[in-house]
Design a protein around this motif. Structure first.
Motif, PDB file in Angstrom:
ATOM      1  N   GLY A 189       0.807  -1.210   0.000  1.00 21.61           N
ATOM      2  CA  GLY A 189       0.000   0.000   0.000  1.00 21.61           C
ATOM      3  C   GLY A 189       0.841   1.260   0.000  1.00 21.61           C
ATOM      4  N   ASP A 190       1.927   1.254   0.776  1.00 25.45           N
ATOM      5  CA  ASP A 190       2.789   2.434   0.840  1.00 25.45           C
ATOM      6  C   ASP A 190       3.502   2.666  -0.489  1.00 25.45           C
ATOM      7  N   VAL A 191       4.038   1.599  -1.083  1.00 27.12           N
ATOM      8  CA  VAL A 191       4.722   1.737  -2.378  1.00 27.12           C
ATOM      9  C   VAL A 191       3.736   2.203  -3.450  1.00 27.12           C
ATOM     10  N   ALA A 192       2.537   1.600  -3.460  1.00 29.58           N
ATOM     11  CA  ALA A 192       1.537   1.997  -4.450  1.00 29.58           C
ATOM     12  C   ALA A 192       1.122   3.450  -4.253  1.00 29.58           C
ATOM     13  N   PHE A 193       0.945   3.865  -3.010  1.00 31.40           N
ATOM     14  CA  PHE A 193       0.540   5.248  -2.742  1.00 31.40           C
ATOM     15  C   PHE A 193       1.603   6.236  -3.217  1.00 31.40           C
ATOM     16  N   ARG A 194       2.869   5.939  -2.924  1.00 27.35           N
ATOM     17  CA  ARG A 194       3.945   6.827  -3.353  1.00 27.35           C
ATOM     18  C   ARG A 194       4.033   6.890  -4.877  1.00 27.35           C
ATOM     19  N   ASP A 195       3.908   5.722  -5.521  1.00 28.77           N
ATOM     20  CA  ASP A 195       4.001   5.693  -6.982  1.00 28.77           C
ATOM     21  C   ASP A 195       2.827   6.422  -7.625  1.00 28.77           C
ATOM     22  N   LEU A 196       1.612   6.186  -7.114  1.00 30.61           N
ATOM     23  CA  LEU A 196       0.440   6.851  -7.668  1.00 30.61           C
ATOM     24  C   LEU A 196       0.467   8.354  -7.406  1.00 30.61           C
ATOM     25  N   VAL A 244      -6.054   8.403  -5.857  1.00 35.73           N
ATOM     26  CA  VAL A 244      -4.760   7.867  -5.409  1.00 35.73           C
ATOM     27  C   VAL A 244      -4.950   6.992  -4.179  1.00 35.73           C
ATOM     28  N   ARG A 245      -5.717   7.486  -3.207  1.00 35.56           N
ATOM     29  CA  ARG A 245      -5.934   6.718  -1.980  1.00 35.56           C
ATOM     30  C   ARG A 245      -6.714   5.438  -2.247  1.00 35.56           C
ATOM     31  N   MET A 248      -5.315   1.657  -1.725  1.00 35.29           N
ATOM     32  CA  MET A 248      -6.007   0.714  -0.849  1.00 35.29           C
ATOM     33  C   MET A 248      -6.376  -0.557  -1.601  1.00 35.29           C
ATOM     34  N   GLY A 249      -6.713  -0.421  -2.876  1.00 35.98           N
ATOM     35  CA  GLY A 249      -7.019  -1.604  -3.669  1.00 35.98           C
ATOM     36  C   GLY A 249      -5.819  -2.521  -3.821  1.00 35.98           C
ATOM     37  N   TYR A 250      -4.653  -1.928  -4.076  1.00 32.49           N
ATOM     38  CA  TYR A 250      -3.432  -2.734  -4.161  1.00 32.49           C
ATOM     39  C   TYR A 250      -3.111  -3.390  -2.818  1.00 32.49           C
ATOM     40  N   ALA A 251      -3.289  -2.650  -1.738  1.00 28.30           N
ATOM     41  CA  ALA A 251      -3.025  -3.212  -0.412  1.00 28.30           C
ATOM     42  C   ALA A 251      -3.974  -4.367  -0.102  1.00 28.30           C
ATOM     43  N   LEU A 252      -5.246  -4.203  -0.451  1.00 27.52           N
ATOM     44  CA  LEU A 252      -6.220  -5.271  -0.219  1.00 27.52           C
ATOM     45  C   LEU A 252      -5.889  -6.496  -1.055  1.00 27.52           C
ATOM     46  N   LEU A 253      -5.459  -6.278  -2.291  1.00 30.07           N
ATOM     47  CA  LEU A 253      -5.072  -7.398  -3.147  1.00 30.07           C
ATOM     48  C   LEU A 253      -3.886  -8.146  -2.549  1.00 30.07           C
TER      49      LEU A 253
END
Length: 207
Positions: free
Chosen positions: A59-66, A154-155, A159-164
């Motif tokens: 989730g953190d990596v996805a949030f930073r990238d997005l 973005v959020r 969250m979707g990536y983190a849930l996955l």
């Protein structure tokens, strides 16, 4: 003479299931059964520990990238006006709730950031007349595009990536347990074949 009807028999009782039977000492427990129990315990603990960490990390990596993507899009996408080339298609039910949500592709003419006049298709409200003004997003190269990502998008995507990721870790653990179980079962069958090959000649009688 008619045969007597036998009395009804009670249904066979189901054998009680012994909880955690692989951990209990008994003559029928094999070493592979105990090994499978340890594998299940280790995988269960690993999933409990790894899932929160992987969820947070992904989730953190996805949030930073997005967030970086949204920042880049905000600098490279421009909100500008465009003019319809001809009338947009009309909705079969004008004024209905469906018509308010429906968009139709129609050609528009606009000026890109380099000052060149371009024509491209974009989605517009139904029934707009020719020469009506609509607003579009354009890239630095002059191509129509989607709006930049919003903070809410973005959020939600992070969250979707983190849930996955949170769902993937238990699935990997279950797959690993199933694979280990199949390998142990194959080993049990191979050991059974070996033992039977030694025992079968003692049971064989020749006539």
């Amino acid at each position: 003479m008619a045969r007597a009807i036998p009395p009804a028999q009670p249904p066979p009782e189901e054998l009680p299931r012994v909880l955690l039977w692989r951990w209990r000492r008994n003559p029928l427990r094999r070493r592979s059964d105990l090994a499978q129990a340890w594998i299940a315990l280790c995988l269960f603990l690993a999933v409990l520990v790894i899932t929160p960490a992987v969820t947070f990390l992904v989730g953190d990596v996805a949030f930073r990238d997005l967030k970086q993507t949204a920042r880049h899009e905000a600098h490279t996408r421009h909100y500008t006006s465009a003019v319809l080339v001809h009338d947009a298609p009309r909705h079969p039910e004008p004024g209905s709730d469906e018509a308010k949500k429906t968009l139709y592709p129609a050609p528009v003419r606009y000026t890109d950031p380099r000052g060149h006049t371009r024509t491209a298709d974009t989605d517009v409200e139904p029934g707009l007349p020719a020469d009506a003004t609509v607003h579009v997003w354009v890239t630095d190269e002059g191509h129509l595009t989607e709006p930049p990502l919003t903070p809410e998008q973005v959020r939600s995507r992070a969250m979707g990536y983190a849930l996955l990721a949170a769902m993937t870790v238990p699935l990997i653990g279950a797959a690993a347990y199933g694979y280990a179980g199949r390998r142990l079962e194959r080993r049990n069958l191979a050991d059974w074949d070996t033992d039977w090959a030694r025992t079968a000649p003692r049971w064989t009688t020749f006539t």
